[in-house]
Scaffold this motif. Sequence first.
Motif, PDB file in Angstrom:
ATOM      1  N   ALA A   1      40.874  37.395  45.750  1.00  0.00           N
ATOM      2  CA  ALA A   1      40.314  38.114  44.607  1.00  0.00           C
ATOM      3  C   ALA A   1      39.118  37.375  44.023  1.00  0.00           C
ATOM      4  CB  ALA A   1      41.393  38.306  43.538  1.00  0.00           C
ATOM      5  N   ALA A   2      39.237  36.055  43.887  1.00  0.00           N
ATOM      6  CA  ALA A   2      38.144  35.265  43.330  1.00  0.00           C
ATOM      7  C   ALA A   2      36.919  35.298  44.239  1.00  0.00           C
ATOM      8  CB  ALA A   2      38.615  33.830  43.110  1.00  0.00           C
ATOM      9  N   PHE A   3      37.145  35.245  45.550  1.00  0.00           N
ATOM     10  CA  PHE A   3      36.033  35.246  46.504  1.00  0.00           C
ATOM     11  C   PHE A   3      35.266  36.562  46.428  1.00  0.00           C
ATOM     12  CE2 PHE A   3      34.081  36.020  50.591  1.00  0.00           C
ATOM     13  CZ  PHE A   3      33.556  34.796  50.962  1.00  0.00           C
ATOM     14  N   PHE A   4      35.973  37.676  46.361  1.00  0.00           N
ATOM     15  CA  PHE A   4      35.310  38.981  46.427  1.00  0.00           C
ATOM     16  C   PHE A   4      34.823  39.474  45.069  1.00  0.00           C
ATOM     17  CE2 PHE A   4      37.408  39.032  50.548  1.00  0.00           C
ATOM     18  CZ  PHE A   4      36.410  39.573  51.342  1.00  0.00           C
ATOM     19  N   ALA A   5      35.184  38.802  43.994  1.00  0.00           N
ATOM     20  CA  ALA A   5      34.733  39.234  42.669  1.00  0.00           C
ATOM     21  C   ALA A   5      33.211  39.233  42.564  1.00  0.00           C
ATOM     22  CB  ALA A   5      35.344  38.340  41.594  1.00  0.00           C
ATOM     23  N   ARG A   6      32.553  38.328  43.284  1.00  0.00           N
ATOM     24  CA  ARG A   6      31.093  38.232  43.177  1.00  0.00           C
ATOM     25  C   ARG A   6      30.376  39.403  43.837  1.00  0.00           C
ATOM     26  NH1 ARG A   6      29.271  35.091  47.868  1.00  0.00           N
ATOM     27  NH2 ARG A   6      31.069  34.670  49.181  1.00  0.00           N
ATOM     28  N   PHE A   7      31.112  40.227  44.606  1.00  0.00           N
ATOM     29  CA  PHE A   7      30.505  41.402  45.226  1.00  0.00           C
ATOM     30  C   PHE A   7      30.618  42.645  44.343  1.00  0.00           C
ATOM     31  CE2 PHE A   7      31.401  38.565  48.730  1.00  0.00           C
ATOM     32  CZ  PHE A   7      30.262  38.667  49.504  1.00  0.00           C
ATOM     33  N   LEU A   8      31.260  42.511  43.190  1.00  0.00           N
ATOM     34  CA  LEU A   8      31.410  43.639  42.282  1.00  0.00           C
ATOM     35  C   LEU A   8      30.114  43.885  41.513  1.00  0.00           C
ATOM     36  CD1 LEU A   8      34.928  42.845  40.781  1.00  0.00           C
ATOM     37  CD2 LEU A   8      34.376  44.688  42.375  1.00  0.00           C
ATOM     38  N   PRO A   9      29.913  45.117  41.019  1.00  0.00           N
ATOM     39  CA  PRO A   9      28.770  45.371  40.138  1.00  0.00           C
ATOM     40  C   PRO A   9      28.842  44.479  38.901  1.00  0.00           C
ATOM     41  CG  PRO A   9      29.813  47.422  40.837  1.00  0.00           C
ATOM     42  CD  PRO A   9      30.717  46.315  41.275  1.00  0.00           C
ATOM     43  N   GLU A  10      27.699  44.237  38.283  1.00  0.00           N
ATOM     44  CA  GLU A  10      27.625  43.325  37.140  1.00  0.00           C
ATOM     45  C   GLU A  10      28.582  43.723  36.026  1.00  0.00           C
ATOM     46  OE1 GLU A  10      26.156  40.464  36.764  1.00  0.00           O
ATOM     47  OE2 GLU A  10      25.371  40.539  38.810  1.00  0.00           O
ATOM     48  N   ASP A  11      28.748  45.037  35.788  1.00  0.00           N
ATOM     49  CA  ASP A  11      29.601  45.472  34.682  1.00  0.00           C
ATOM     50  C   ASP A  11      31.094  45.330  34.980  1.00  0.00           C
ATOM     51  OD1 ASP A  11      29.755  47.450  36.587  1.00  0.00           O
ATOM     52  OD2 ASP A  11      29.502  49.116  35.193  1.00  0.00           O
ATOM     53  N   GLN A  12      31.448  44.889  36.201  1.00  0.00           N
ATOM     54  CA  GLN A  12      32.853  44.718  36.555  1.00  0.00           C
ATOM     55  C   GLN A  12      33.214  43.263  36.858  1.00  0.00           C
ATOM     56  OE1 GLN A  12      34.122  47.420  39.664  1.00  0.00           O
ATOM     57  NE2 GLN A  12      32.905  49.093  38.850  1.00  0.00           N
ATOM     58  N   LYS A  13      32.248  42.363  36.772  1.00  0.00           N
ATOM     59  CA  LYS A  13      32.491  40.999  37.213  1.00  0.00           C
ATOM     60  C   LYS A  13      33.359  40.180  36.255  1.00  0.00           C
ATOM     61  CE  LYS A  13      28.733  40.358  40.465  1.00  0.00           C
ATOM     62  NZ  LYS A  13      27.518  39.628  40.846  1.00  0.00           N
ATOM     63  N   SER A  14      33.686  40.763  35.100  1.00  0.00           N
ATOM     64  CA  SER A  14      34.607  40.072  34.196  1.00  0.00           C
ATOM     65  C   SER A  14      36.042  40.144  34.711  1.00  0.00           C
ATOM     66  CB  SER A  14      34.539  40.674  32.793  1.00  0.00           C
ATOM     67  OG  SER A  14      34.874  42.053  32.824  1.00  0.00           O
ATOM     68  N   SER A  15      36.295  41.026  35.668  1.00  0.00           N
ATOM     69  CA  SER A  15      37.611  41.176  36.282  1.00  0.00           C
ATOM     70  C   SER A  15      37.501  40.895  37.769  1.00  0.00           C
ATOM     71  CB  SER A  15      38.160  42.588  36.028  1.00  0.00           C
ATOM     72  OG  SER A  15      38.228  42.875  34.650  1.00  0.00           O
ATOM     73  N   LYS A  16      38.621  40.983  38.452  1.00  0.00           N
ATOM     74  CA  LYS A  16      38.632  40.689  39.891  1.00  0.00           C
ATOM     75  C   LYS A  16      39.235  41.861  40.658  1.00  0.00           C
ATOM     76  CE  LYS A  16      38.989  35.639  39.536  1.00  0.00           C
ATOM     77  NZ  LYS A  16      38.884  35.560  38.074  1.00  0.00           N
ATOM     78  N   PRO A  17      38.784  42.060  41.894  1.00  0.00           N
ATOM     79  CA  PRO A  17      39.422  43.066  42.739  1.00  0.00           C
ATOM     80  C   PRO A  17      40.812  42.583  43.154  1.00  0.00           C
ATOM     81  CG  PRO A  17      37.875  41.804  44.032  1.00  0.00           C
ATOM     82  CD  PRO A  17      37.734  41.334  42.607  1.00  0.00           C
ATOM     83  N   ARG A  18      41.602  43.488  43.703  1.00  0.00           N
ATOM     84  CA  ARG A  18      42.977  43.154  44.084  1.00  0.00           C
ATOM     85  C   ARG A  18      43.212  43.608  45.521  1.00  0.00           C
ATOM     86  NH1 ARG A  18      48.202  46.022  42.905  1.00  0.00           N
ATOM     87  NH2 ARG A  18      46.880  47.661  42.048  1.00  0.00           N
ATOM     88  N   LEU A  19      43.653  42.687  46.378  1.00  0.00           N
ATOM     89  CA  LEU A  19      43.995  43.056  47.745  1.00  0.00           C
ATOM     90  C   LEU A  19      45.313  43.812  47.728  1.00  0.00           C
ATOM     91  CD1 LEU A  19      43.087  42.673  50.753  1.00  0.00           C
ATOM     92  CD2 LEU A  19      44.779  40.835  50.847  1.00  0.00           C
ATOM     93  N   VAL A  20      45.313  45.035  48.268  1.00  0.00           N
ATOM     94  CA  VAL A  20      46.511  45.878  48.229  1.00  0.00           C
ATOM     95  C   VAL A  20      46.876  46.341  49.633  1.00  0.00           C
ATOM     96  CG1 VAL A  20      46.187  46.661  45.847  1.00  0.00           C
ATOM     97  CG2 VAL A  20      45.103  47.928  47.718  1.00  0.00           C
ATOM     98  N   THR A  21      48.153  46.604  49.820  1.00  0.00           N
ATOM     99  CA  THR A  21      48.670  47.159  51.069  1.00  0.00           C
ATOM    100  C   THR A  21      49.982  47.848  50.756  1.00  0.00           C
ATOM    101  OG1 THR A  21      49.215  46.642  53.387  1.00  0.00           O
ATOM    102  CG2 THR A  21      49.979  45.080  51.711  1.00  0.00           C
TER     103      THR A  21
ATOM    104  N   CYS B   1      50.930  35.618  50.204  1.00  0.00           N
ATOM    105  CA  CYS B   1      51.387  34.778  49.089  1.00  0.00           C
ATOM    106  C   CYS B   1      50.468  34.960  47.891  1.00  0.00           C
ATOM    107  CB  CYS B   1      51.466  33.313  49.498  1.00  0.00           C
ATOM    108  SG  CYS B   1      49.867  32.519  49.771  1.00  0.00           S
ATOM    109  N   ALA B   2      51.012  34.708  46.691  1.00  0.00           N
ATOM    110  CA  ALA B   2      50.255  34.915  45.461  1.00  0.00           C
ATOM    111  C   ALA B   2      49.018  34.035  45.400  1.00  0.00           C
ATOM    112  CB  ALA B   2      51.160  34.653  44.259  1.00  0.00           C
ATOM    113  N   GLU B   3      49.144  32.801  45.849  1.00  0.00           N
ATOM    114  CA  GLU B   3      48.006  31.882  45.817  1.00  0.00           C
ATOM    115  C   GLU B   3      46.879  32.382  46.724  1.00  0.00           C
ATOM    116  OE1 GLU B   3      48.550  28.039  47.709  1.00  0.00           O
ATOM    117  OE2 GLU B   3      47.527  27.084  46.014  1.00  0.00           O
ATOM    118  N   GLY B   4      47.247  32.866  47.904  1.00  0.00           N
ATOM    119  CA  GLY B   4      46.247  33.382  48.830  1.00  0.00           C
ATOM    120  C   GLY B   4      45.553  34.612  48.285  1.00  0.00           C
TER     121      GLY B   4
END
Length: 259
Positions: free
Chosen positions: A106-126, A98-101
């Motif tokens: 994405a919000a949880f894993f954003a903090r594991f990104l390098p500093e120069d990428q933390k303005s955006s969020k990763p995306r779970l894909v399948t 679901c979109a909410e999940g």
Amino acid sequence: MPAQVSGLSRYPIKGLSYEPLNSAALQAGRGVSGDRAFALALPATVFDERNPQPLSKFEFMVLARQEALARLNTSYDGSTGLLSVIDGTERLSANVHCAEGRAAIAAFFARFLPEDQKSSKPRLVTAANHCFTDVGVHSSELMNAISVLNLASVRDLEARIGERLDPRRFRANVLVEGLDPWVENEWLNHELMLGAVRCRGMRLTRRCPATEVNPDSATRDINVPRELMRFFGHIHLGIYLTVIEGGVLRIGDTVAAAS
């Protein structure tokens, strides 16, 4: 004692923790069901879930770049789509369907990104019939291969460097006991039996910086590729097999050359 399967596992989400298995139903030309079925795409990664194309592992969050992922304890329930993550006292429970999940993930894993990428969020894909295996960029056959680790080879490397190497560093689907060290390097283009499953050796596993990460401390403590090169003149440890004739593989099944 004949060589036998001593461990089975899959990694539902690329870069995250493993799920131990007692058995695996393997089909010809397919990998372990549910293995690397999801990945966390970096903010700049272009991945079309309706028309998936194999991409470099560095387009996703992986231990080779984000070693802090190793400190996470994750589990995934394929029947419900529920992903659970524990990071110390912090917990995430979210439905990947679901979109909410997905937004929470994405919000949880954003903090594991390098500093120069933390303005955006990763995306779970399948994507249907797509696996996020490292070697998938080479061929569809390798995308659907299973990874096998000879524990005798791991122990031989341990003895050379004087350090313990937890097999979890190598993120294999199948662990094998009872072989001679490095015999798996002779399996290329040869057939063998894992229990009732007939396989063929496809490609030796080149070890990358992900293996430097201690799975308990989530820190880089041993340069495994460098040590392999120093003692053996190569950076291979393990092998990818393609399934020729399927069946159910179980812990305790014998491993032998095909007759």
